[in-house]
Design a protein around this motif. Sequence first.
Motif, mmCIF file in Angstrom:
data_model
loop_
_atom_site.group_PDB
_atom_site.id
_atom_site.type_symbol
_atom_site.label_atom_id
_atom_site.label_comp_id
_atom_site.label_asym_id
_atom_site.label_seq_id
_atom_site.Cartn_x
_atom_site.Cartn_y
_atom_site.Cartn_z
ATOM 1 N N VAL A 235 49.874 48.602 26.053
ATOM 2 C CA VAL A 235 48.769 48.060 26.840
ATOM 3 C C VAL A 235 48.682 48.886 28.113
ATOM 4 N N MET A 236 47.466 49.102 28.607
ATOM 5 C CA MET A 236 47.277 49.899 29.820
ATOM 6 C C MET A 236 46.481 49.112 30.854
ATOM 7 N N VAL A 237 46.862 49.263 32.122
ATOM 8 C CA VAL A 237 46.101 48.736 33.254
ATOM 9 C C VAL A 237 45.577 49.946 34.015
ATOM 10 N N CYS A 238 44.246 50.049 34.182
ATOM 11 C CA CYS A 238 43.689 51.261 34.756
ATOM 12 C C CYS A 238 42.373 50.985 35.466
ATOM 13 N N ARG A 239 41.912 51.966 36.220
ATOM 14 C CA ARG A 239 40.583 51.940 36.806
ATOM 15 C C ARG A 239 39.558 52.179 35.689
ATOM 16 N N SER A 240 38.274 52.163 36.051
ATOM 17 C CA SER A 240 37.241 52.259 35.015
ATOM 18 C C SER A 240 36.240 53.369 35.291
ATOM 19 N N LEU A 251 41.393 57.329 22.128
ATOM 20 C CA LEU A 251 42.806 57.152 21.779
ATOM 21 C C LEU A 251 43.096 55.772 21.212
ATOM 22 N N SER A 252 42.195 54.815 21.455
ATOM 23 C CA SER A 252 42.333 53.436 20.974
ATOM 24 C C SER A 252 43.501 52.714 21.645
ATOM 25 N N ILE A 253 43.434 52.614 22.986
ATOM 26 C CA ILE A 253 44.468 51.927 23.754
ATOM 27 C C ILE A 253 43.902 50.621 24.313
ATOM 28 N N PRO A 254 44.449 49.458 23.931
ATOM 29 C CA PRO A 254 44.001 48.183 24.519
ATOM 30 C C PRO A 254 44.298 48.174 26.021
ATOM 31 N N SER A 255 43.289 47.846 26.823
ATOM 32 C CA SER A 255 43.432 47.997 28.267
ATOM 33 C C SER A 255 42.833 46.843 29.056
ATOM 34 N N ILE A 256 43.368 46.688 30.272
ATOM 35 C CA ILE A 256 42.777 45.806 31.273
ATOM 36 C C ILE A 256 42.184 46.707 32.346
ATOM 37 N N LEU A 257 40.904 46.561 32.591
ATOM 38 C CA LEU A 257 40.201 47.408 33.544
ATOM 39 C C LEU A 257 40.138 46.733 34.906
ATOM 40 N N VAL A 258 40.496 47.493 35.942
ATOM 41 C CA VAL A 258 40.435 47.024 37.326
ATOM 42 C C VAL A 258 39.528 47.995 38.081
ATOM 43 N N PRO A 259 38.219 47.726 38.160
ATOM 44 C CA PRO A 259 37.298 48.681 38.797
ATOM 45 C C PRO A 259 37.665 48.942 40.254
ATOM 46 N N LEU A 260 37.501 50.191 40.669
ATOM 47 C CA LEU A 260 37.700 50.550 42.073
ATOM 48 C C LEU A 260 36.606 49.890 42.897
ATOM 49 N N PRO A 261 36.948 49.001 43.833
ATOM 50 C CA PRO A 261 35.916 48.246 44.566
ATOM 51 C C PRO A 261 34.995 49.117 45.410
ATOM 52 N N THR A 262 35.476 50.307 45.802
ATOM 53 C CA THR A 262 34.693 51.168 46.695
ATOM 54 C C THR A 262 33.953 52.280 45.951
ATOM 55 N N SER A 263 33.876 52.215 44.625
ATOM 56 C CA SER A 263 33.181 53.275 43.884
ATOM 57 C C SER A 263 31.690 53.275 44.226
ATOM 58 N N ALA A 264 31.084 54.450 44.223
ATOM 59 C CA ALA A 264 29.676 54.599 44.602
ATOM 60 C C ALA A 264 28.782 53.720 43.744
ATOM 61 N N ASP A 288 39.895 37.713 44.899
ATOM 62 C CA ASP A 288 40.813 36.605 45.138
ATOM 63 C C ASP A 288 41.650 36.323 43.892
ATOM 64 N N TYR A 289 42.927 36.020 44.113
ATOM 65 C CA TYR A 289 43.868 35.687 43.041
ATOM 66 C C TYR A 289 43.999 36.835 42.030
ATOM 67 N N PHE A 290 43.849 38.048 42.532
ATOM 68 C CA PHE A 290 43.885 39.218 41.661
ATOM 69 C C PHE A 290 45.189 39.313 40.885
ATOM 70 N N GLU A 291 46.325 39.184 41.586
ATOM 71 C CA GLU A 291 47.621 39.357 40.923
ATOM 72 C C GLU A 291 47.814 38.328 39.815
ATOM 73 N N GLU A 292 47.431 37.079 40.087
ATOM 74 C CA GLU A 292 47.602 36.036 39.072
ATOM 75 C C GLU A 292 46.707 36.288 37.863
ATOM 76 N N LYS A 293 45.461 36.680 38.123
ATOM 77 C CA LYS A 293 44.527 36.935 37.016
ATOM 78 C C LYS A 293 44.962 38.150 36.197
ATOM 79 N N LEU A 294 45.440 39.186 36.890
ATOM 80 C CA LEU A 294 45.883 40.381 36.173
ATOM 81 C C LEU A 294 47.108 40.076 35.317
#
Length: 340
Positions: A235-240, A251-264, A288-294
Amino acid sequence: MKIVITGGGTAGHIFPAISVGKYLQEQHGAELFFIGNKNHIESRLAKENNIPFFGIPSQGLEGNYFTFFTKNAMGVCEALNILRKIKPDYVFSTGGFVSAPTITAANILRIPYGIHEQNSIIGKVNKLFQRNARTFFYSFPAEQRENTCYSGNPVRLKDKLAVNGAKLLFTGGSGGSIKLNQTAVEFAKQHPDIPCILISGQKNYKQLVEQGIPANLEVLPFVSDMKSLYAQAKVMVCRSGSGTLFEMANLSIPSILVPLPTSADDHQKKNALYFAKENAALLVEQKDYFEEKLTGAILELWNNETKRNEIQQALAQLAIPESEKVIAHRILKDIGYSSI
């Protein structure tokens, strides 16, 4: 056949340009040239790929308007001289402000050009020149018109992994992410039975290691061989960013996406929303509650093989591993090149 490629500022703009250019060179004998800013990363990457590079002035909207107009006007003049000398059949742009002077010059000289947009939100420069493009290439599905092509994003890693790994991979991009770094350390502490890898970014590595790292977390400052790294991921945790998403799909990797909040224009969130809507990833925003949700999302994927399989099936539908071929053949069609 002569092809000029342009675009830069970030690797995400440059790799698609080089990938398409190299395909045209290797498969159809194209003569390649790269026009960009000599002070940016495209200068180095073009030379590493043995593509003749021409550096011109350019500037984004940062700084004052006088230098913005002055540098870009100089860039247009220099691009005009370069294009008159090369006499290319086509200019292929992948965006970024460094591409604006070259596309302006191509417009003036009536040289056909195509534009590739990596993200789900069209960048400012690409939007400016979209109308006169011979073809506008979209990485994400969009309304198809005569001058548009849904091509996907040409990324470096194309082939599906034979087997997924057994580790949890955290990566915030080549520069790293302080927020994801901290979250990875805390997650590893709370779940000592889950083996983790974190790409911290070179600038964050020393301070992070000095804080103390749990035994189940391997921290690396930077990795050049990303395929070997990805092969270790269950499993991967990554930006989007678009490049990451399409490599993940190929590559077919199941992932959790965490978008960069400051992206253009919040483009990373829009990218992630599309993949989440297609059931090809989970989305957790850095709010809010990012760590718990992740943590909840990670455990959901980690412990649920059925869910991972569903995501991999959805990724297979979004993957376009031959994206550079799709784009190259459309370019050949645009210029009436018959030997395809």
